[in-house]
Every structure is written in C-alpha cells, then in structure tokens.
Design a protein around this motif. Structure first.
Motif, short mmCIF file in Angstrom:
data_model
loop_
_atom_site.label_atom_id
_atom_site.label_comp_id
_atom_site.label_asym_id
_atom_site.label_seq_id
_atom_site.Cartn_x
_atom_site.Cartn_y
_atom_site.Cartn_z
N SER A 23 2.84 4.33 -0.14
CA SER A 23 3.89 3.87 0.78
C SER A 23 4.78 2.84 0.10
N GLY A 24 4.21 1.98 -0.75
CA GLY A 24 5.02 1.02 -1.48
C GLY A 24 6.02 1.69 -2.40
N LEU A 25 5.59 2.74 -3.06
CA LEU A 25 6.49 3.49 -3.95
C LEU A 25 7.54 4.26 -3.16
N LYS A 26 7.11 4.94 -2.10
CA LYS A 26 8.03 5.76 -1.31
C LYS A 26 9.13 4.94 -0.64
N ASN A 27 8.85 3.67 -0.36
CA ASN A 27 9.84 2.81 0.30
C ASN A 27 10.79 2.12 -0.68
N ALA A 28 10.59 2.31 -1.97
CA ALA A 28 11.43 1.67 -2.97
C ALA A 28 12.79 2.36 -3.06
N ASN A 29 13.81 1.58 -3.37
CA ASN A 29 15.15 2.14 -3.53
C ASN A 29 15.18 3.17 -4.64
N GLY A 30 15.80 4.30 -4.37
CA GLY A 30 15.97 5.34 -5.37
C GLY A 30 14.83 6.33 -5.47
N VAL A 31 13.73 6.08 -4.76
CA VAL A 31 12.58 6.99 -4.83
C VAL A 31 12.74 8.10 -3.80
N PRO A 53 12.60 2.95 -14.58
CA PRO A 53 11.15 3.08 -14.36
C PRO A 53 10.43 1.74 -14.39
N TYR A 54 10.92 0.81 -15.17
CA TYR A 54 10.25 -0.49 -15.28
C TYR A 54 10.48 -1.37 -14.05
N ASP A 55 11.48 -1.02 -13.23
CA ASP A 55 11.64 -1.72 -11.95
C ASP A 55 10.53 -1.33 -10.98
N LEU A 56 10.01 -0.11 -11.11
CA LEU A 56 8.95 0.35 -10.21
C LEU A 56 7.68 -0.48 -10.40
N ILE A 57 7.36 -0.84 -11.62
CA ILE A 57 6.11 -1.58 -11.84
C ILE A 57 6.25 -3.05 -11.45
N LYS A 58 7.45 -3.46 -11.06
CA LYS A 58 7.69 -4.83 -10.57
C LYS A 58 7.72 -4.90 -9.05
N LEU A 59 7.48 -3.77 -8.38
CA LEU A 59 7.48 -3.75 -6.92
C LEU A 59 6.39 -4.66 -6.37
N ASP A 60 6.58 -5.13 -5.14
CA ASP A 60 5.60 -6.02 -4.49
C ASP A 60 4.19 -5.42 -4.47
N VAL A 61 4.09 -4.12 -4.32
CA VAL A 61 2.77 -3.47 -4.24
C VAL A 61 1.97 -3.70 -5.52
N PHE A 62 2.65 -3.98 -6.64
CA PHE A 62 1.97 -4.20 -7.91
C PHE A 62 1.89 -5.67 -8.30
N LYS A 63 2.04 -6.56 -7.34
CA LYS A 63 1.98 -7.99 -7.63
C LYS A 63 0.66 -8.62 -7.20
N GLY A 64 -0.25 -7.84 -6.68
CA GLY A 64 -1.51 -8.40 -6.23
C GLY A 64 -2.67 -7.66 -6.84
#
Length: 76
Positions: A23-31, A53-64
């Motif tokens: 859900s974190g990925l699907k809600n990202a801009n451009g996905v 692609p490197y913006d995806l790994i900076k999403l909030d879902v990957f900060k915890g």
C-alpha cells in the motif's frame, strides 16, 4: 512510457508486512501498480517513465521497520 522497477525489500516477516509495503508503494506518486512477495523479499513496481527509482526507497514505508534496495530498472 513506463518503467518496471524491482526492489529488494528487507524486514518483512508476515502478510501484514506485505500489505503495508504494497500500500505504501501503490500510494506513491507515479506508481501505476506494485506487487510484493514475502517469499522472495521482492517488490515489482510499475511506474510512469519520469519516476526516479531511488525516490521509491526513500518513501515513508521504508523509514522504519522495512528498507529497500533497487535491484533493476527496465523501460517498457
């Protein structure tokens, strides 16, 4: 044009983890779409061409609990 981005996802241990990352990925801009596999520890993300692609790994879902690494990028 679109891109297919493969991410290695670390920290997933259950189906709830998969749902949270998905859900974190699907809600990202451009996905456009994302599928996440607990068994493989991978996510396949289909995006618009301008998505970095490197913006995806900076999403909030990957900060915890989870983190991700770009494995491949293919222009479709």
């Amino acid at each position: 044009m679109t891109k297919t981005i493969e991410l290695r996802v670390y920290g997933m241990t259950c189906d709830d983890c998969v749902e949270h990352v998905s859900s974190g990925l699907k809600n990202a801009n451009g996905v456009n779409d994302a599928s996440v596999s607990l068994k493989d520890g991978m996510a396949v993300v289909r995006t618009i061409d301008k998505t970095n692609p490197y913006d995806l790994i900076k999403l909030d879902v990957f900060k915890g609990q989870y983190r991700a690494q770009v494995r491949s990028v293919k222009n479709d």
